[in-house]
Design an enzyme around this catalytic site. Structure first.
Site, short mmCIF file in Angstrom:
data_model
loop_
_atom_site.label_atom_id
_atom_site.label_comp_id
_atom_site.label_asym_id
_atom_site.label_seq_id
_atom_site.Cartn_x
_atom_site.Cartn_y
_atom_site.Cartn_z
N LYS A 176 -39.57 -17.10 11.03
CA LYS A 176 -38.27 -16.40 11.08
C LYS A 176 -38.35 -15.11 11.91
CE LYS A 176 -38.31 -16.10 6.56
NZ LYS A 176 -39.48 -16.93 6.21
N GLN A 181 -39.66 -14.81 2.92
CA GLN A 181 -40.12 -16.01 2.19
C GLN A 181 -39.17 -17.18 2.51
OE1 GLN A 181 -39.81 -12.96 -0.10
NE2 GLN A 181 -41.72 -12.48 0.90
N ASP A 183 -42.98 -18.57 5.90
CA ASP A 183 -43.80 -18.72 7.11
C ASP A 183 -43.22 -19.75 8.08
OD1 ASP A 183 -45.61 -16.91 5.94
OD2 ASP A 183 -46.50 -18.55 4.80
N GLY A 226 -44.61 -11.41 5.77
CA GLY A 226 -45.38 -11.14 6.98
C GLY A 226 -44.67 -11.80 8.14
N HIS A 227 -43.89 -11.02 8.87
CA HIS A 227 -43.11 -11.59 9.97
C HIS A 227 -43.75 -11.20 11.30
CE1 HIS A 227 -39.34 -11.77 7.19
NE2 HIS A 227 -40.29 -12.61 6.85
P1 IMP Z 1 -45.60 -12.81 -4.61
O1 IMP Z 1 -44.34 -12.81 -3.83
O2 IMP Z 1 -46.66 -11.92 -4.06
O3 IMP Z 1 -45.36 -12.57 -6.08
O4 IMP Z 1 -46.23 -14.30 -4.53
C1 IMP Z 1 -45.61 -15.41 -5.13
C2 IMP Z 1 -45.78 -16.66 -4.26
O5 IMP Z 1 -45.01 -16.51 -3.08
C3 IMP Z 1 -47.21 -16.91 -3.80
O6 IMP Z 1 -47.43 -18.31 -3.73
C4 IMP Z 1 -47.25 -16.33 -2.40
O7 IMP Z 1 -48.23 -16.92 -1.59
C5 IMP Z 1 -45.84 -16.67 -1.93
N1 IMP Z 1 -45.35 -15.77 -0.90
C6 IMP Z 1 -44.91 -14.51 -1.05
N2 IMP Z 1 -44.52 -14.00 0.12
C7 IMP Z 1 -44.70 -14.96 1.04
C8 IMP Z 1 -44.42 -15.03 2.45
O8 IMP Z 1 -43.94 -14.11 3.09
N3 IMP Z 1 -44.74 -16.22 3.04
C9 IMP Z 1 -45.25 -17.27 2.34
N4 IMP Z 1 -45.50 -17.25 1.04
C10 IMP Z 1 -45.22 -16.10 0.39
#
Ligand code: IMP
Length: 412
Positions: free
Chosen positions: A15, A213, A12, A39-40
């Site tokens: 990017k 991420q 977040d 989520g971009h």
């Molecule tokens: P997962 O990727 O859904 O398995 O989540 C694992 C961790 O990564 C959690 O803490 C999510 O909130 C975090 N996470 C996954 N994708 C994003 C993103 O795009 N932005 C911020 N945090 C993320």
């Protein structure tokens, strides 16, 4: 020249806007890891687009978006995202790898089961379980759907292996027919993206690699186990696309002017009171995928220095500087201490509550900077803040973002 855009915090960082801004200079925009957990958000002429799986660069008509092997795909969500773009009159040029692993309905279910026992705060999109199957060598790839018999065999194996968790929850026949019909709509986009990208490199066509991420969520070098299940660091590009590592010429690290994190896990500079709430409100810090409020805190330059090193960052982008504009004082963490002794960011720290962040304090600039176009026009206090970041990280800033719009960007 091939450019990697990598988040240096817990995701977040903003990017999406930077990818959208720079995409015009590249022929291919490539997503290489993660899935629809990302989520971009991109703001174009007042329209807000939120990308989860598609590369943010596909808003540019002549660019080719690529989803390469390292990405896990939920076919239903992919088609939904494409349909949303089409409603706005945008038909993306898209290549998807035959090697991408599929997120199956049972992965989403298992994500929920795991989360009940081990609180990570995942996005519940089935990302972790899909990568577990990939590493466990039973995952189902796009190419497997080309051969119905093979697909059914693999599906059977997966349902059998997971019987102890799934019980009677999933019917093979339902998944089979749903996935085969979704596949028919995705088929036209499937190619060998490794070959396409290597040819592009041979033809000197520029490629932009869009990280999802952030570094501190990397499965190997993040705050394990509170991480995602892919390699979010620059190394993820080579293993996620099949292009040689020495073909990445510039590595741009994106840092938000403060820190946020969604989900569980360590966050040494977290602000639990009013200042954190103020940052959340001003920065609209709510998850673009799940809508969850993001945890907010001061900029952590110890973690950012680590992320800069892990990725070999050679230029920095600072985003959301405008969000700090009404704060009279701004703190930055430049050192961690444990039991009174300095310590570095380490992914295996087991008790983060022992980490004490040491701050330096900056006076705020207390004026709106959203319309400033030149670095020299920024208030002196804002420039001091940016120069302190450059000083600690030892890398020059190339862009500063002062608002969501494309034109709210200062080039240095
Ligand atoms: P997962 O990727 O859904 O398995 O989540 C694992 C961790 O990564 C959690 O803490 C999510 O909130 C975090 N996470 C996954 N994708 C994003 C993103 O795009 N932005 C911020 N945090 C993320």
């Amino acid at each position: 020249m091939n450019l990697a855009i990598i988040g240096l915090q817990w995701g977040d960082e903003g990017k999406g806007k930077i990818v959208d801004l720079l995409a015009k200079d590249y022929n291919y925009i490539v997503r290489y890891q993660g899935g629809n957990n990302a989520g971009h958000t991109v703001d174009v002429d007042g329209f807000e687009f939120v990308f989860h799986l598609l590369p943010s660069g596909v808003l540019h008509p002549k660019k080719i978006g690529v989803i390469s092997d390292g990405v896990v795909i939920n076919p239903k969500e992919l088609l939904k995202e494409m349909a949303l773009l089409e409603e706005k009159g945008i038909t993306p040029n898209l290549y998807i790898s035959l090697g991408c692993h599929l997120i199956m309905p049972y992965h989403i279910f298992i994500d929920g089961v795991i989360e009940k026992n081990q609180k990570i705060g995942t996005t519940m999109r089935g990302i972790g379980p899909a990568y577990i199957d990939r590493v466990g060598r039973c995952g189902i790839r796009m190419a497997d759907l080309l051969d119905e018999k093979l697909f059914v065999e693999k599906l059977e194996l997966n349902l059998l292996q997971k019987e102890y968790i799934l019980k009677e929850e999933f019917k093979q026949e339902e998944i089979r027919s749903e996935y085969l019909s979704l596949f028919e709509r995705i088929k036209p986009y499937l190619v060998d993206t490794r070959a396409v990208l290597n040819k592009a490199i041979a033809d000197s066509e520029p490629i932009l690699f869009e990280g999802a991420q952030g570094t501190l969520l990397d499965i190997g070098f993040g705050t394990y186990p509170y991480v995602t299940s892919s390699h979010t660091t620059v190394g993820g590009i080579s293993v996620g696309t099949g292009i040689p590592a020495n073909r990445i010429s510039e590595i741009m690290g994106v840092i938000k002017a403060y820190t946020t994190r969604v989900g569980e896990g360590p966050f040494p500079t977290e602000l639990k009171e009013d200042t954190g709430e103020n940052l959340r409100m001003k920065g609209r810090e709510y998850g673009a995928t799940t809508g969850r409020p993001r945890r907010c805190g001061w900029l952590d330059l110890v973690a950012a220095r680590y992320a800069t090193e892990v990725n070999g960052v050679n230029s920095l982008v600072i985003t959301k500087l405008d969000v700090l504009s009404d704060l009279p004082k701004i703190k930055v963490c430049t050192e961690y201490r444990m039991n009174g002794k300095p310590c570095e960011f380490q992914p295996w720290i087991s008790d983060w509550s022992e980490i004490e962040p040491v701050y330096i304090e900056f006076p705020g600039w207390c004026r709106d900077i959203g319309n400033i176009k030149e670095y020299s026009e920024l208030p002196m206090e804002a420039r001091d803040y940016l120069e302190a970041i450059e000083g600690v990280l030892g890398v020059k800033i190339s862009l500063v973002s002062v608002g969501a719009r494309r034109d709210q960007t200062i080039k240095l």
